[in-house]
Design a protein around this motif. Structure first.
Motif, PDB file in Angstrom:
ATOM      1  N   GLU A  30       0.822  -1.209   0.000  1.00 40.82           N
ATOM      2  CA  GLU A  30       0.000   0.000   0.000  1.00 40.82           C
ATOM      3  C   GLU A  30       0.854   1.257   0.000  1.00 40.82           C
ATOM      4  N   GLU A  39      -5.750   5.352  -4.856  1.00 41.85           N
ATOM      5  CA  GLU A  39      -5.675   3.906  -4.713  1.00 41.85           C
ATOM      6  C   GLU A  39      -5.663   3.493  -3.245  1.00 41.85           C
ATOM      7  N   SER A  74      -9.055   3.750  -1.831  1.00 38.90           N
ATOM      8  CA  SER A  74      -9.877   2.649  -2.313  1.00 38.90           C
ATOM      9  C   SER A  74      -9.596   1.369  -1.517  1.00 38.90           C
ATOM     10  N   VAL A  75      -8.332   1.118  -1.216  1.00 42.22           N
ATOM     11  CA  VAL A  75      -7.960  -0.054  -0.410  1.00 42.22           C
ATOM     12  C   VAL A  75      -8.580   0.066   0.979  1.00 42.22           C
ATOM     13  N   ASP A 120     -11.264   1.776   1.847  1.00 37.35           N
ATOM     14  CA  ASP A 120     -12.714   1.582   1.723  1.00 37.35           C
ATOM     15  C   ASP A 120     -13.056   0.101   1.618  1.00 37.35           C
ATOM     16  N   CYS A 121     -12.296  -0.621   0.829  1.00 39.45           N
ATOM     17  CA  CYS A 121     -12.528  -2.057   0.655  1.00 39.45           C
ATOM     18  C   CYS A 121     -12.327  -2.786   1.992  1.00 39.45           C
ATOM     19  N   ARG A 122     -11.283  -2.426   2.696  1.00 36.62           N
ATOM     20  CA  ARG A 122     -10.998  -3.056   3.993  1.00 36.62           C
ATOM     21  C   ARG A 122     -12.134  -2.786   4.982  1.00 36.62           C
ATOM     22  N   GLU A 123     -12.632  -1.538   4.997  1.00 36.47           N
ATOM     23  CA  GLU A 123     -13.735  -1.191   5.903  1.00 36.47           C
ATOM     24  C   GLU A 123     -15.008  -1.961   5.544  1.00 36.47           C
ATOM     25  N   LYS A 124     -15.296  -2.087   4.263  1.00 34.17           N
ATOM     26  CA  LYS A 124     -16.485  -2.824   3.833  1.00 34.17           C
ATOM     27  C   LYS A 124     -16.363  -4.297   4.218  1.00 34.17           C
ATOM     28  N   ALA A 125     -15.197  -4.866   3.998  1.00 32.37           N
ATOM     29  CA  ALA A 125     -14.985  -6.270   4.364  1.00 32.37           C
ATOM     30  C   ALA A 125     -15.154  -6.456   5.864  1.00 32.37           C
ATOM     31  N   GLU A 177     -18.827  -6.344   6.802  1.00 31.91           N
ATOM     32  CA  GLU A 177     -19.516  -7.578   6.429  1.00 31.91           C
ATOM     33  C   GLU A 177     -19.158  -8.727   7.377  1.00 31.91           C
TER      34      GLU A 177
END
Length: 157
Positions: free
Chosen positions: A5, A12, A15-16, A18-23, A26
């Motif tokens: 990272e 970028e 975005s990483v 955001d993806c980590r927070e969404k995962a 969930e």
């Protein structure tokens, strides 16, 4: 992953994140637990076991055995701390001989079985005392694992 990272631009990297927070959202859906308290309970059981007279006696016997083998350590943790190094690529001859003496002394003094029994007894005290908390933590962990199964199967969008 964090090393990769570092080379990313701001967009970028965001975005990483955001993806980590969404995962994380969930995975932890209906599955949040206070795991820090669990770590505290484990540490307390460990520390209480170390203070038990039978464990202290076996630890002293282990230390004396190590001394007879040419090594001066009060506890196995002290020996481990001296030799555990992330930089070490190979074990030195002295490290290997220390490890052999450690195993021999643990076997001769029955330190591991006495220590394990004492720690298990202390853990069982904690389990009885904190049964409700531990049940809720187990349920949260089961929900977390189920969330992971669902995500990995691709059935939750």
């Amino acid at each position: 992953m964090r090393e990769r990272e570092q080379g990313l631009g701001n967009v970028e990297a965001e975005s990483v994140m955001d993806c980590r927070e969404k995962a994380n959202d969930e995975l932890t859906r209906n599955a949040r637990g206070k795991f820090a308290h669990f770590e505290d309970l484990k540490s307390k059981a460990h520390d209480d076991a170390l203070r038990m007279p039978n464990v202290r006696q076996r630890m002293a016997e282990w230390s004396a055995c190590m001394e007879e083998s040419g090594y001066s350590y009060a506890t196995p943790k002290e020996a481990y701390s001296k030799w555990n190094s992330e930089d070490a690529k190979e074990s030195s001859e002295n490290e290997v001989s220390t490890a052999r003496a450690d195993v021999k002394c643990k076997d001769e003094t029955k330190l591991v079985s006495v220590w394990f029994s004492a720690e298990r007894m202390e853990e069982e005290k904690q389990e009885r005392k904190h049964a409700t908390y531990l049940r809720k933590l187990k349920e949260a962990n089961q929900r977390y694992l189920e969330n992971a199964r669902i995500l990995l199967s691709g059935t939750r969008q």
